[in-house]
Design an enzyme around this catalytic site. Structure first.
Site, PDB file in Angstrom:
ATOM      1  N   SER A   7       0.870  -1.187   0.107  1.00 25.35           N
ATOM      2  CA  SER A   7       0.011  -0.082   0.078  1.00 25.35           C
ATOM      3  C   SER A   7       0.852   1.296  -0.157  1.00 25.35           C
ATOM      4  O   SER A   7       2.100   1.281   0.247  1.00 25.35           O
ATOM      5  CB  SER A   7      -0.851   0.115   1.192  1.00 25.35           C
TER       6      SER A   7
ATOM      7  N   SER B 229       0.650   3.656   1.977  1.00 23.33           N
ATOM      8  CA  SER B 229       0.720   4.372   3.523  1.00 23.33           C
ATOM      9  C   SER B 229       1.892   4.992   3.987  1.00 23.33           C
ATOM     10  O   SER B 229       1.991   5.845   4.970  1.00 23.33           O
ATOM     11  CB  SER B 229       0.120   3.526   4.529  1.00 23.33           C
TER      12      SER B 229
ATOM     13  N   LYS C 128       4.801   0.579   9.532  1.00 20.09           N
ATOM     14  CA  LYS C 128       4.726   2.127   9.917  1.00 20.09           C
ATOM     15  C   LYS C 128       6.158   2.584  10.736  1.00 20.09           C
ATOM     16  O   LYS C 128       6.825   1.826  10.863  1.00 20.09           O
ATOM     17  CB  LYS C 128       3.448   2.361  10.808  1.00 20.09           C
TER      18      LYS C 128
ATOM     19  N   SER D 191      -3.200   6.831   6.040  1.00 21.63           N
ATOM     20  CA  SER D 191      -2.726   5.425   6.703  1.00 21.63           C
ATOM     21  C   SER D 191      -3.664   5.032   7.662  1.00 21.63           C
ATOM     22  O   SER D 191      -4.145   5.949   8.571  1.00 21.63           O
ATOM     23  CB  SER D 191      -1.003   6.120   7.102  1.00 21.63           C
TER      24      SER D 191
END
Length: 257
Positions: free
Chosen positions: A70, A72, A127, A215
């Site tokens: 993704s 994010s 993250k 996100s």
């Protein structure tokens, strides 16, 4: 049901080891029974056992490859990036069980961290760590605060994405400094985002994506428990530009910060 590659490696190592080891033991204990040509299944076990064992050890305790699915973490990571994750940075854990057996280190503010998603531990997330145990994290008007102090942000330019990053063209590209870890983030001024203040309990970490307005992170589902940590991302070894159908050579060998 998601395929658990770690479980597969453990089982493959155990099965091939038992077959090969059992045959070797049988030849010593009862040489007459085991005389003659080695069975095909034993040949395969003898060939594959060292291979799967080495892969298991490397993947479980040293480094593991991951694919970025993704956007994010844009602009730091793009869809199609293939990264390496340091598996021992946050402690050595047993495969499958994920039980820590040796303490090595702990996440630092600014680390790009891979972890098992608290809402579904079968899924891995990536993250950036912005909050440590005991911190107060605030997020208001696109500004990150740690223990009441605003984190320094410096405007760079209007983001001009290429390839997989083109979807975020027009966003504000900022440089952010987290305890000396300088990295770029993206902000959409016209896109609403969750705001508030969060206190991080002991043994937990607060994470956010560098693509702040796109996100799914701790602002929405909470903190990451220490038991869910997988490792620290540190290197892009391959990047595939799905939009243009080719390798993004300019991203190969990038050291993640």
């Amino acid at each position: 049901m998601d395929f658990d590659f770690s479980f597969f490696l453990v089982m493959a190592t155990a099965v091939t080891g038992i077959i090969w080891g059992g045959y070797v033991l049988l030849r010593r204990v009862r040489p007459n029974v085991a005389a003659g040509k080695e069975p095909v299944i034993v040949e395969y076990a003898r060939s594959f056992f060292p291979i799967v064992l080495i892969v298991l050890l490397l993947r479980s305790f040293l480094v593991e490859p991951f694919r970025i699915p993704s956007g994010s973490m844009m602009p730091t990571l793009l869809i199609g990036d293939f990264i390496l994750v340091n598996k021992y940075a946050y402690g050595i854990r047993l495969p499958v069980l994920n039980t820590k057996i040796i303490e090595v280190g702990k996440p630092k503010r600014g680390d790009i961290m891979v972890f098992r998603f608290p809402k579904d531990p079968t899924v891995d997330y990536i993250k950036r760590v912005v909050g440590l145990p005991g911190d107060r994290i605030g997020y208001y008007n696109k500004q990150l605060y740690v223990n009441g102090k605003p984190i320094k942000q410096t405007y760079i330019a209007e983001y001009q994405g290429v390839g997989q990053g083109s979807v975020m063209t027009g966003a504000r590209l900022l440089s952010e400094d987290l305890d000396g870890v300088t990295h770029d983030i993206l902000i959409r001024e016209d896109q609403p985002s969750v705001q508030g203040e969060f206190t991080i309990p002991e043994g937990h970490y607060f994470v956010m994506g560098d693509n702040r307005d796109n996100s799914n992170d701790s602002r929405y589902w909470g903190t990451v428990p220490e038991s869910h940590l997988v490792g620290k991302a540190f290197f892009i070894w391959m990047s595939w530009d799905w939009e243009n159908g080719g390798i993004a050579f300019d991203r190969l060998g990038t050291i993640l910060n």
